[in-house]
Design an enzyme around this catalytic site. Structure first.
Site, short mmCIF file in Angstrom:
data_model
loop_
_atom_site.label_atom_id
_atom_site.label_comp_id
_atom_site.label_asym_id
_atom_site.label_seq_id
_atom_site.Cartn_x
_atom_site.Cartn_y
_atom_site.Cartn_z
N HIS A 257 0.84 -1.20 0.00
CA HIS A 257 0.00 0.00 0.00
C HIS A 257 0.87 1.24 0.00
O HIS A 257 2.08 1.18 0.21
CB HIS A 257 -0.98 -0.01 1.18
CG HIS A 257 -0.32 0.11 2.51
ND1 HIS A 257 0.63 -0.78 2.96
CD2 HIS A 257 -0.48 1.02 3.51
CE1 HIS A 257 1.02 -0.42 4.17
NE2 HIS A 257 0.37 0.67 4.53
N HIS B 223 1.56 3.83 1.86
CA HIS B 223 2.03 4.60 3.01
C HIS B 223 3.56 4.68 2.96
O HIS B 223 4.23 3.71 2.57
CB HIS B 223 1.57 3.96 4.33
CG HIS B 223 0.19 4.40 4.75
ND1 HIS B 223 -0.62 3.66 5.58
CD2 HIS B 223 -0.51 5.54 4.46
CE1 HIS B 223 -1.75 4.33 5.77
NE2 HIS B 223 -1.71 5.45 5.11
N ASP C 114 6.00 4.43 4.94
CA ASP C 114 6.89 3.45 5.55
C ASP C 114 6.98 2.14 4.76
O ASP C 114 7.72 1.24 5.13
CB ASP C 114 6.49 3.18 7.01
CG ASP C 114 5.04 2.74 7.15
OD1 ASP C 114 4.17 3.34 6.50
OD2 ASP C 114 4.78 1.80 7.92
N HIS C 115 6.24 2.06 3.65
CA HIS C 115 6.31 0.86 2.80
C HIS C 115 6.88 1.16 1.42
O HIS C 115 7.15 0.23 0.66
CB HIS C 115 4.92 0.23 2.68
CG HIS C 115 4.43 -0.35 3.97
ND1 HIS C 115 4.37 -1.71 4.20
CD2 HIS C 115 4.05 0.24 5.12
CE1 HIS C 115 3.94 -1.92 5.43
NE2 HIS C 115 3.73 -0.76 6.02
N HIS D 197 -7.30 -2.07 5.37
CA HIS D 197 -6.50 -1.09 6.09
C HIS D 197 -7.20 0.27 5.97
O HIS D 197 -8.30 0.35 5.43
CB HIS D 197 -5.09 -1.05 5.45
CG HIS D 197 -4.07 -0.31 6.24
ND1 HIS D 197 -3.91 -0.45 7.59
CD2 HIS D 197 -3.11 0.59 5.85
CE1 HIS D 197 -2.91 0.33 7.99
NE2 HIS D 197 -2.41 0.97 6.97
N ASP E 126 -0.21 -4.60 7.42
CA ASP E 126 -1.08 -3.43 7.51
C ASP E 126 -2.51 -3.80 7.16
O ASP E 126 -3.12 -3.23 6.25
CB ASP E 126 -0.57 -2.28 6.62
CG ASP E 126 0.66 -1.63 7.23
OD1 ASP E 126 1.59 -2.38 7.59
OD2 ASP E 126 0.69 -0.41 7.39
N HIS F 266 5.65 -6.06 11.38
CA HIS F 266 5.09 -4.72 11.53
C HIS F 266 4.79 -4.47 13.01
O HIS F 266 3.69 -4.10 13.42
CB HIS F 266 3.82 -4.55 10.68
CG HIS F 266 3.57 -3.12 10.27
ND1 HIS F 266 2.87 -2.25 11.06
CD2 HIS F 266 3.93 -2.41 9.17
CE1 HIS F 266 2.81 -1.07 10.44
NE2 HIS F 266 3.44 -1.14 9.30
#
Lengths: 302, 302
Positions: B60, B62, B64-65, B137, B206, B264
């Protein structure tokens, strides 16, 4: 005042060197010079708080100097920061910040002011100012100078008493302001010692040695300069818009700086002895930066 | 086949956990699931080569990914990669890659195909396929299944000799193809042992526990699942679109997976004993991932 090198790698990270980032800490406030990928993790490893960042100053728009900005903004938002932050950089920084906010699903919790700068004084506060100038790289690059303004001299209580200055006016004198006692005006210079110079730091990475940096770095206490290659790779340095350690040391000598730290070290030098010795032949007070190297610059008395 | 966890942090990195990234290595080829900031440095620390990455699969959008994608593309370009790479992800990945290439002064040396995917088989090769499904999510998120196709059974030379199959036809039989000897057709099943199942892995981070992942993960060998919180923070898990370790373990049990790895992990758990013990009460074969954890999945014989 403290300088902490968070990342000292030249373009590509290594097992021991993260990408470019350097903290200047002064009175609890952090100025972050460049923010390569991994900067937020280096903050944790250096036991520094990202909350203290007031300003980020970006040298140029190559990925290894800006890749860590999104993570800083995201993590500080998750931590509910509300205090404003400024990001200075060359043309393009605005578009970059806009693009990451749009495409990375950001919910910024604090105001971020992005300022595209040119050669001039970009921050001017009571105790210091920050000036930038164009250095020479493959793309537009800025070198930054952080200059403390001189402080008034040390207060001499004996002289104050002799001149009959009452204690409640001492603070005013210490701040460099004249006072009037009865009809007599007393100038601070009658009571204070000689003006104390501020500390001066110049940050110039990803650059060829150049006149602008030479001029900005004149007699500074600390020059942080690109030192990506040993002398034998001068061709490569020219081609990539970088400096050899010899060139950087020559510039430091010419600028009469007090101390030189070389950074943005190529991954081909896991052992930096050659770099240090080449540079020290020309400018003895040279160090090769490493990740988490911390330099304390004490207040100057004269 | 090998799985290497490069980053196991939940949203914010810690001193010990980098941001999300996981390598699946098969026959020298690397599939990279998510690429949080710092992934290129973790590659170095894990002694893995980024040159081997054929495909990046993003869960996804975000930060941090995905924050590590620019650095991977930049460094591989500096290293003069020419081999094509594919990047799969949800809607938005295309705009993100375009934006970073435009604003970070990239000079890509290799073709990058960006593919926005939906629920379906996204890679289908001779020996395996990759399927994705929507998980749950705060924003659109994809779970990925990497499924090896079954291999033909083990070759039995005794049976082959008895049936008079000459040696030059053994390879054909082993590949599961019929052969004709004089007028007799010999089916591979007469010579081969029982079909050998492929290895199956599902990656679902997530996400809340959900039906789609339950179905995708049915009887897989390894389920990698979001396990951000302990049971007492179920409210927080629901609010953030994550799972508690108990919820993840319940899903693993229901899906009859063989092995569960939770990742995570929230930064509030420097010690993960609580997480492990809570999960193991429900699903004993559970581990809590840590950075550079490596899991080998040997070929299955039956």
């Amino acid at each position: 005042m403290q300088v902490v090198f968070l990342g000292t790698a030249g373009t590509i990270p290594t097992r021991f060197r993260n990408l470019s980032a350097m903290v200047l800490k002064r009175n609890g406030r952090i100025f972050l010079f460049d923010a390569g990928e991994g900067t937020q993790i280096q903050f944790i490893k250096a036991s520094l708080s990202m909350h203290k960042i007031s300003d980020i100053l970006i040298s140029h728009m190559h990925g290894d100097h800006i890749g860590g900005i999104p993570g800083i903004l995201q993590s500080l938002s998750l931590l509910k920061r509300t205090k404003a932050m400024r990001i200075f950089g060359p043309k393009g920084i605005n578009e970059f910040i806009k693009a990451i906010i749009q495409t990375m699903n950001f919910e910024l919790t604090f105001p971020v002011e992005v300022i595209e700068v040119n050669e001039r004084i970009i921050i001017d506060e009571k105790e210091f100012y920050v000036e930038c100038t164009h250095a020479e790289h493959k793309i537009e690059v800025l070198a930054y100078g952080f200059f403390e303004k001189p402080r008034p001299g040390r207060f001499n209580p004996e002289k104050a008493k002799k001149l009959g200055v009452p204690k409640y006016l001492w603070k005013k004198i210490q701040e460099g302001r004249k006072v009037k006692i009865k009809d007599k005006v007393i100038d601070p210079s009658e009571i204070l010692g000689p003006e104390r110079p501020g500390r001066k730091i110049v940050y110039a990475v990803d650059t060829r040695p150049c006149e602008n940096v030479l001029s900005l770095a004149n007699e500074v206490d600390l020059l942080i300069h690109d030192g990506m290659f040993a002398n034998e790779l001068k061709e490569k340095a020219i081609e990539g818009g970088h400096s050899t350690v010899v060139e950087a040391a020559e510039l430091a000598k010419k600028a009469k700086v007090k101390r030189l730290v070389l950074t943005h070290i190529s991954s081909r030098y896991p052992d930096t002895d050659l770099l240090r010795s080449e540079a020290q032949t020309i400018f003895p007070n040279t160090e090769i930066a490493y990740d988490l190297l911390t330099i304390n610059l004490p207040v100057k008395e004269s």
